[in-house]
Design a protein around this motif. Structure first.
Motif, PDB file in Angstrom:
ATOM      1  N   LEU A   1     -52.633  30.268 -11.756  1.00 28.75           N
ATOM      2  CA  LEU A   1     -53.972  29.623 -11.442  1.00 28.75           C
ATOM      3  C   LEU A   1     -54.775  30.662 -11.107  1.00 28.75           C
ATOM      4  O   LEU A   1     -56.051  30.403 -11.463  1.00 28.75           O
ATOM      5  CB  LEU A   1     -53.919  28.608 -10.290  1.00 28.75           C
ATOM      6  CG  LEU A   1     -52.972  27.367 -10.608  1.00 28.75           C
ATOM      7  CD1 LEU A   1     -52.811  26.543  -9.265  1.00 28.75           C
ATOM      8  CD2 LEU A   1     -53.711  26.434 -11.617  1.00 28.75           C
ATOM      9  N   CYS A   2     -54.413  31.786 -10.522  1.00 29.48           N
ATOM     10  CA  CYS A   2     -55.184  32.861 -10.390  1.00 29.48           C
ATOM     11  C   CYS A   2     -55.554  33.648 -11.298  1.00 29.48           C
ATOM     12  O   CYS A   2     -56.517  34.394 -11.595  1.00 29.48           O
ATOM     13  CB  CYS A   2     -54.440  33.593  -9.009  1.00 29.48           C
ATOM     14  SG  CYS A   2     -54.646  32.834  -7.696  1.00 29.48           S
TER      15      CYS A   2
ATOM     16  N   TRP B   1     -49.122  29.528 -19.686  1.00 28.56           N
ATOM     17  CA  TRP B   1     -47.953  29.361 -19.045  1.00 28.56           C
ATOM     18  C   TRP B   1     -46.828  30.152 -19.525  1.00 28.56           C
ATOM     19  O   TRP B   1     -45.896  30.781 -18.827  1.00 28.56           O
ATOM     20  CB  TRP B   1     -47.440  27.831 -18.974  1.00 28.56           C
ATOM     21  CG  TRP B   1     -48.282  27.046 -18.227  1.00 28.56           C
ATOM     22  CD1 TRP B   1     -49.334  26.152 -18.470  1.00 28.56           C
ATOM     23  CD2 TRP B   1     -48.093  27.067 -16.740  1.00 28.56           C
ATOM     24  NE1 TRP B   1     -49.928  25.559 -17.440  1.00 28.56           N
ATOM     25  CE2 TRP B   1     -49.109  25.815 -16.129  1.00 28.56           C
ATOM     26  CE3 TRP B   1     -47.257  27.612 -15.651  1.00 28.56           C
ATOM     27  CZ2 TRP B   1     -49.162  25.554 -14.965  1.00 28.56           C
ATOM     28  CZ3 TRP B   1     -47.370  27.134 -14.357  1.00 28.56           C
ATOM     29  CH2 TRP B   1     -48.584  26.085 -13.999  1.00 28.56           C
TER      30      TRP B   1
ATOM     31  N   PHE C   1     -45.249  22.231 -11.645  1.00 24.90           N
ATOM     32  CA  PHE C   1     -46.615  22.052 -11.382  1.00 24.90           C
ATOM     33  C   PHE C   1     -47.000  20.842 -11.690  1.00 24.90           C
ATOM     34  O   PHE C   1     -47.678  19.935 -10.995  1.00 24.90           O
ATOM     35  CB  PHE C   1     -47.340  23.154 -12.235  1.00 24.90           C
ATOM     36  CG  PHE C   1     -48.890  22.860 -12.339  1.00 24.90           C
ATOM     37  CD1 PHE C   1     -49.608  23.055 -11.536  1.00 24.90           C
ATOM     38  CD2 PHE C   1     -49.381  22.366 -13.456  1.00 24.90           C
ATOM     39  CE1 PHE C   1     -51.084  22.702 -11.584  1.00 24.90           C
ATOM     40  CE2 PHE C   1     -50.718  21.835 -13.678  1.00 24.90           C
ATOM     41  CZ  PHE C   1     -51.357  22.327 -12.569  1.00 24.90           C
TER      42      PHE C   1
ATOM     43  N   ARG D   1     -48.373  17.990  -8.941  1.00 24.88           N
ATOM     44  CA  ARG D   1     -49.778  17.346  -9.113  1.00 24.88           C
ATOM     45  C   ARG D   1     -49.798  15.873  -9.117  1.00 24.88           C
ATOM     46  O   ARG D   1     -50.452  15.275  -8.708  1.00 24.88           O
ATOM     47  CB  ARG D   1     -50.418  18.091 -10.597  1.00 24.88           C
ATOM     48  CG  ARG D   1     -51.710  17.378 -10.953  1.00 24.88           C
ATOM     49  CD  ARG D   1     -51.951  17.766 -12.444  1.00 24.88           C
ATOM     50  NE  ARG D   1     -50.918  17.067 -13.267  1.00 24.88           N
ATOM     51  CZ  ARG D   1     -50.937  17.236 -14.427  1.00 24.88           C
ATOM     52  NH1 ARG D   1     -51.419  18.356 -15.228  1.00 24.88           N
ATOM     53  NH2 ARG D   1     -50.079  16.721 -15.308  1.00 24.88           N
TER      54      ARG D   1
ATOM     55  N   SER E   1     -60.918  23.481  -9.085  1.00 26.65           N
ATOM     56  CA  SER E   1     -59.829  23.484  -9.983  1.00 26.65           C
ATOM     57  C   SER E   1     -58.731  22.829  -9.228  1.00 26.65           C
ATOM     58  O   SER E   1     -57.581  23.353  -8.763  1.00 26.65           O
ATOM     59  CB  SER E   1     -59.597  24.892 -10.330  1.00 26.65           C
ATOM     60  OG  SER E   1     -60.512  25.280 -11.360  1.00 26.65           O
TER      61      SER E   1
END
Length: 94
Positions: free
Chosen positions: A36-37, A42, A59, A63, A94
């Motif tokens: 994410l950063c 992936w 993830f 989520r 996000s």
């Protein structure tokens, strides 16, 4: 940090009673945060976080089952209680 992990550990790493042992949830979370950063795809996830398919699946699971929302809520409550958050600027992107 260890203190940060203890704050959310019960939400992202529930006790497992059956089945194959899970990959280290803390490492998986670090992998998710790395993606994410960094904005990387992936499949570019460094090996130290575990298989990219495992990290991506976790993830998606977290989520979809609301785990991330519960983590955010817990952090929000704690920061607010400790006077460390300005409610006029609290937001997540996000």
């Amino acid at each position: 940090s260890d203190a940060s992990w203890e704050l959310i550990k019960d939400l992202v790493s529930p006790e497992q009673k059956m089945g194959r042992p899970r990959n280290d949830d803390r490492q998986v979370l670090h992998g998710i945060l790395w993606i994410l950063c960094s904005g990387a795809p992936w499949h570019d996830l460094p090996e130290r976080f575990g298989p990219c398919s495992t990290v991506y699946q976790r993830f998606r699971d977290w989520r979809d089952d609301g785990t991330f929302e519960r983590v955010l809520e817990r952090l929000h409550i704690r920061l607010n209680r400790e006077g460390l958050i300005d409610l006029d600027t609290w937001m997540i992107d996000s």
